[in-house]
Motif scaffolding. Structure first.
Motif, PDB file in Angstrom:
ATOM      1  N   ALA A  27      -8.585 -17.038  14.710  1.00  0.00           N
ATOM      2  CA  ALA A  27      -7.234 -16.525  14.451  1.00  0.00           C
ATOM      3  C   ALA A  27      -7.277 -15.311  13.517  1.00  0.00           C
ATOM      4  N   ASP A  28      -8.148 -15.374  12.497  1.00  0.00           N
ATOM      5  CA  ASP A  28      -8.296 -14.241  11.573  1.00  0.00           C
ATOM      6  C   ASP A  28      -8.850 -13.018  12.300  1.00  0.00           C
ATOM      7  N   ILE A  29      -9.824 -13.253  13.151  1.00  0.00           N
ATOM      8  CA  ILE A  29     -10.447 -12.153  13.897  1.00  0.00           C
ATOM      9  C   ILE A  29      -9.422 -11.525  14.843  1.00  0.00           C
ATOM     10  N   GLU A  30      -8.637 -12.383  15.507  1.00  0.00           N
ATOM     11  CA  GLU A  30      -7.585 -11.895  16.410  1.00  0.00           C
ATOM     12  C   GLU A  30      -6.569 -11.054  15.643  1.00  0.00           C
ATOM     13  N   ALA A  31      -6.155 -11.525  14.473  1.00  0.00           N
ATOM     14  CA  ALA A  31      -5.183 -10.788  13.659  1.00  0.00           C
ATOM     15  C   ALA A  31      -5.747  -9.431  13.226  1.00  0.00           C
ATOM     16  N   SER A  32      -7.011  -9.407  12.815  1.00  0.00           N
ATOM     17  CA  SER A  32      -7.651  -8.152  12.411  1.00  0.00           C
ATOM     18  C   SER A  32      -7.715  -7.174  13.574  1.00  0.00           C
ATOM     19  N   ALA A  33      -8.060  -7.694  14.737  1.00  0.00           N
ATOM     20  CA  ALA A  33      -8.174  -6.852  15.929  1.00  0.00           C
ATOM     21  C   ALA A  33      -6.827  -6.220  16.280  1.00  0.00           C
ATOM     22  N   LEU A  34      -5.769  -7.044  16.241  1.00  0.00           N
ATOM     23  CA  LEU A  34      -4.439  -6.543  16.612  1.00  0.00           C
ATOM     24  C   LEU A  34      -3.872  -5.597  15.549  1.00  0.00           C
ATOM     25  N   ALA A  35      -4.379  -5.681  14.322  1.00  0.00           N
ATOM     26  CA  ALA A  35      -3.900  -4.813  13.242  1.00  0.00           C
ATOM     27  C   ALA A  35      -4.641  -3.481  13.195  1.00  0.00           C
ATOM     28  N   GLU A  36      -5.767  -3.397  13.874  1.00  0.00           N
ATOM     29  CA  GLU A  36      -6.587  -2.179  13.875  1.00  0.00           C
ATOM     30  C   GLU A  36      -5.813  -1.042  14.563  1.00  0.00           C
ATOM     31  N   PRO A  37      -5.579   0.089  13.841  1.00  0.00           N
ATOM     32  CA  PRO A  37      -4.746   1.169  14.406  1.00  0.00           C
ATOM     33  C   PRO A  37      -5.195   1.672  15.781  1.00  0.00           C
ATOM     34  N   SER A  38      -6.514   1.817  15.965  1.00  0.00           N
ATOM     35  CA  SER A  38      -7.008   2.342  17.245  1.00  0.00           C
ATOM     36  C   SER A  38      -6.737   1.366  18.395  1.00  0.00           C
ATOM     37  N   VAL A  39      -6.631   0.093  18.055  1.00  0.00           N
ATOM     38  CA  VAL A  39      -6.322  -0.923  19.061  1.00  0.00           C
ATOM     39  C   VAL A  39      -4.809  -0.990  19.264  1.00  0.00           C
ATOM     40  N   ARG A  40      -4.074  -0.916  18.152  1.00  0.00           N
ATOM     41  CA  ARG A  40      -2.620  -1.038  18.210  1.00  0.00           C
ATOM     42  C   ARG A  40      -1.970  -0.022  19.125  1.00  0.00           C
ATOM     43  N   GLN A  41      -2.515   1.198  19.113  1.00  0.00           N
ATOM     44  CA  GLN A  41      -1.888   2.228  19.942  1.00  0.00           C
ATOM     45  C   GLN A  41      -2.028   1.929  21.436  1.00  0.00           C
ATOM     46  N   HIS A  42      -2.986   1.102  21.812  1.00  0.00           N
ATOM     47  CA  HIS A  42      -3.155   0.723  23.210  1.00  0.00           C
ATOM     48  C   HIS A  42      -2.372  -0.534  23.559  1.00  0.00           C
ATOM     49  N   VAL A  43      -1.868  -1.216  22.543  1.00  0.00           N
ATOM     50  CA  VAL A  43      -1.175  -2.487  22.740  1.00  0.00           C
ATOM     51  C   VAL A  43       0.333  -2.313  22.568  1.00  0.00           C
ATOM     52  N   GLU A  44       0.690  -1.344  21.725  1.00  0.00           N
ATOM     53  CA  GLU A  44       2.092  -1.142  21.385  1.00  0.00           C
ATOM     54  C   GLU A  44       2.978  -0.941  22.607  1.00  0.00           C
ATOM     55  N   GLY A  45       4.109  -1.631  22.616  1.00  0.00           N
ATOM     56  CA  GLY A  45       5.060  -1.499  23.709  1.00  0.00           C
ATOM     57  C   GLY A  45       4.636  -2.228  24.968  1.00  0.00           C
ATOM     58  N   ARG A  46       3.551  -2.975  24.891  1.00  0.00           N
ATOM     59  CA  ARG A  46       3.074  -3.714  26.052  1.00  0.00           C
ATOM     60  C   ARG A  46       3.003  -5.192  25.698  1.00  0.00           C
ATOM     61  N   THR A  47       2.955  -6.022  26.716  1.00  0.00           N
ATOM     62  CA  THR A  47       2.917  -7.461  26.492  1.00  0.00           C
ATOM     63  C   THR A  47       1.475  -7.927  26.390  1.00  0.00           C
TER      64      THR A  47
END
Length: 64
Positions: A27-47
């Motif tokens: 869960a911690d690793i998942e949270a860190s991954a989703l908080a990473e800016p370079s990852v967030r820009q690919h996830v933002e606005g998507r499900t």
């Protein structure tokens, strides 16, 4: 504690890396991954359909 660098994939493409403690929970690793800016820009606005944490070696995020 000791840190490991875990690559993060979004829909099968490498989008970033996160540094996490060797004893971090999935869960911690998942949270860190989703908080990473370079990852967030690919996830933002998507499900986010699924997040797979593979033995602290890889995080795979599936988005639509």
């Amino acid at each position: 504690g000791e840190q490991v660098v875990v690559p993060v994939q979004v829909n099968g493409k490498l989008r970033g890396r996160v540094s996490v403690s060797v004893d971090a929970s999935d869960a911690d690793i998942e949270a860190s991954a989703l908080a990473e800016p370079s990852v967030r820009q690919h996830v933002e606005g998507r499900t986010v359909r699924k997040v797979i944490v593979a033995k602290r070696r890889l995080v795979s995020i599936v988005v639509q």
